[in-house]
Design an enzyme around this catalytic site. Structure first.
Site, PDB file in Angstrom:
ATOM      1  N   HIS A 190      39.145   7.930 -35.216  1.00 36.48           N
ATOM      2  CA  HIS A 190      38.853   9.306 -35.650  1.00 36.48           C
ATOM      3  C   HIS A 190      38.815   9.353 -37.179  1.00 36.48           C
ATOM      4  CE1 HIS A 190      39.303  13.568 -36.452  1.00 36.48           C
ATOM      5  NE2 HIS A 190      38.820  13.763 -35.235  1.00 36.48           N
TER       6      HIS A 190
ATOM      7  N   GLY B 139      38.009  19.907 -31.338  1.00 40.24           N
ATOM      8  CA  GLY B 139      39.306  20.073 -31.987  1.00 40.24           C
ATOM      9  C   GLY B 139      39.777  21.515 -31.872  1.00 40.24           C
ATOM     10  N   GLY B 140      39.563  22.279 -32.929  1.00 39.68           N
ATOM     11  CA  GLY B 140      40.073  23.652 -33.026  1.00 39.68           C
ATOM     12  C   GLY B 140      39.863  24.511 -31.778  1.00 39.68           C
TER      13      GLY B 140
ATOM     14  N   GLY C  92      36.201  20.532 -38.451  1.00 40.28           N
ATOM     15  CA  GLY C  92      37.130  21.562 -38.899  1.00 40.28           C
ATOM     16  C   GLY C  92      36.577  22.468 -39.985  1.00 40.28           C
TER      17      GLY C  92
ATOM     18  N   SER D 198      33.173  21.008 -35.206  1.00 38.91           N
ATOM     19  CA  SER D 198      32.974  22.463 -35.133  1.00 38.91           C
ATOM     20  C   SER D 198      32.222  22.915 -33.877  1.00 38.91           C
ATOM     21  CB  SER D 198      32.285  22.975 -36.394  1.00 38.91           C
ATOM     22  OG  SER D 198      33.102  22.732 -37.527  1.00 38.91           O
TER      23      SER D 198
ATOM     24  N   GLU E  56      39.941  11.388 -39.268  1.00 39.66           N
ATOM     25  CA  GLU E  56      41.204  11.721 -39.950  1.00 39.66           C
ATOM     26  C   GLU E  56      42.087  10.485 -40.078  1.00 39.66           C
ATOM     27  OE1 GLU E  56      42.145  15.124 -37.524  1.00 39.66           O
ATOM     28  OE2 GLU E  56      40.470  16.162 -38.472  1.00 39.66           O
TER      29      GLU E  56
ATOM     30  N   ASN F 175      40.746  17.292 -28.489  1.00 40.22           N
ATOM     31  CA  ASN F 175      41.578  16.563 -29.443  1.00 40.22           C
ATOM     32  C   ASN F 175      42.519  17.574 -30.093  1.00 40.22           C
ATOM     33  OD1 ASN F 175      42.693  15.075 -31.493  1.00 40.22           O
ATOM     34  ND2 ASN F 175      40.788  14.851 -32.670  1.00 40.22           N
ATOM     35  N   TRP F 176      43.774  17.535 -29.658  1.00 41.20           N
ATOM     36  CA  TRP F 176      44.728  18.544 -30.149  1.00 41.20           C
ATOM     37  C   TRP F 176      45.309  18.193 -31.523  1.00 41.20           C
ATOM     38  CZ3 TRP F 176      48.106  20.236 -25.331  1.00 41.20           C
ATOM     39  CH2 TRP F 176      47.315  21.046 -24.511  1.00 41.20           C
ATOM     40  N   LYS F 177      45.023  16.978 -32.006  1.00 39.23           N
ATOM     41  CA  LYS F 177      45.538  16.574 -33.323  1.00 39.23           C
ATOM     42  C   LYS F 177      47.060  16.806 -33.371  1.00 39.23           C
ATOM     43  CE  LYS F 177      40.987  17.517 -35.079  1.00 39.23           C
ATOM     44  NZ  LYS F 177      40.124  17.811 -36.192  1.00 39.23           N
TER      45      LYS F 177
ATOM     46  N   GLU G 284      30.788  12.059 -34.800  1.00 36.28           N
ATOM     47  CA  GLU G 284      31.423  13.164 -35.500  1.00 36.28           C
ATOM     48  C   GLU G 284      31.138  13.083 -36.995  1.00 36.28           C
ATOM     49  OE1 GLU G 284      34.910  14.905 -33.045  1.00 36.28           O
ATOM     50  OE2 GLU G 284      35.695  13.367 -34.374  1.00 36.28           O
TER      51      GLU G 284
END
Ligand code: PGA
Length: 258
Positions: free
Chosen positions: A94, A233-234, A172, A212, A96, A8-10, A166
């Site tokens: 998601h 993600g990150g 994150g 994470s 966010e 997930n590159w956001k 999640e």
């Protein structure tokens, strides 16, 4: 090997950065041939990513969409437009989007229906906040997200579905859930509920852990019961860290398979 890893590159990466990542990542296809790898770039990079991924075994995903096919919905993207870009997977619900953009269970339900109608595989995200967790409401919040999200959907219409657990407090933050915590929620709540919901359907629902996930903890998650992979993600933003993570996941599964 039963392994799904979704990136997930956001809201990261320009077209050029997407192309640079893909050029490098494509070289690793053979090594990752036994895994289902899904890359979800921002909308503006879908076309470039789709072109570079076509003919590879990697899949393309998007991070959101509206439920309508077309219309006067300024700033929105439809399932048809995503299909047109070669998208197969769609991240829905998601945290966010739920907590920053105010997306509701009702809206997510409409999006899930639209995904199934358009043959897009949803990566349906559920998870509790830190507050929910402290109040002992984890299971009830997740059950509500699942039930409201899937309301009115006929299991016979579900050919493929991925659920991502999640915990919001783990996203994150560098503070992943423990394997034990993740298994408790996934086996004790999500899989039980999905078994009831799916009834005698033959479709196997995949469940990912997200929050994470890194190269050094992925092995724990993928070798745990009930967990089919991760939503990342990150650690998915750089070819090296993402490749290292998939490699570690594959190694952990191979070690387990003996
Ligand atoms: P993270 O994000 O891996 O950076 O915690 C996961 C996600 O938001 O899906």
């Amino acid at each position: 090997m039963n392994l799904t890893i979704a990136a997930n590159w956001k809201m990261y990466k320009t077209t050029q950065e997407t192309q640079d990542f893909m050029e490098e990542f494509k070289l690793l296809q053979e090594e990752f041939a036994s895994s289902q790898v899904v890359i979800c770039p921002p909308f503006t990079s879908l076309s470039a990513a789709g072109e570079l991924l076509s003919g590879t075994q990697y899949s393309l995903g998007a991070q959101n969409m509206l439920w309508e096919s077309e219309g006067a919905f300024t700033g929105e993207i439809s399932p048809l437009m995503l299909k047109d870009q070669g998208v197969n997977y769609i991240i829905l619900g998601h945290s966010e989007r739920r907590w920053i953009m105010g997306e509701t269970n009702e809206q997510i339900n409409k999006k899930l229906k639209a995904a199934f109608q358009n043959n897009l595989v949803p990566i349906f995200c559920v998870g509790e906040t830190e507050e929910n967790r402290k109040a002992g409401e984890t299971d009830s919040v997740i059950l509500e997200q699942l039930r409201e999200g899937l309301k009115g959907i006929n299991p016979a219409d579900i050919n493929d579905l991925v659920i991502a657990y999640e915990p919001v407090w783990a996203i994150g933050t560098g503070l992943a859930a423990t394997k034990e915590d993740a298994v408790k929620v996934i086996e004790g709540c999500i899989l039980k509920e999905m078994k009831d919901f799916m009834g005698d359907s033959d479709t196997r629902v995949r469940v990912l852990y997200g929050g994470s996930v890194k190269e050094d903890n992925i092995g724990d998650f993928v070798s745990a019961p009930g967990i089919d992979g991760a939503l990342v993600g990150g650690a998915s933003l750089k070819t090296d860290s993402f490749a290292g993570l998939i490699r570690a996941a594959q190694n952990a599964l191979r070690a387990q398979e003996g």
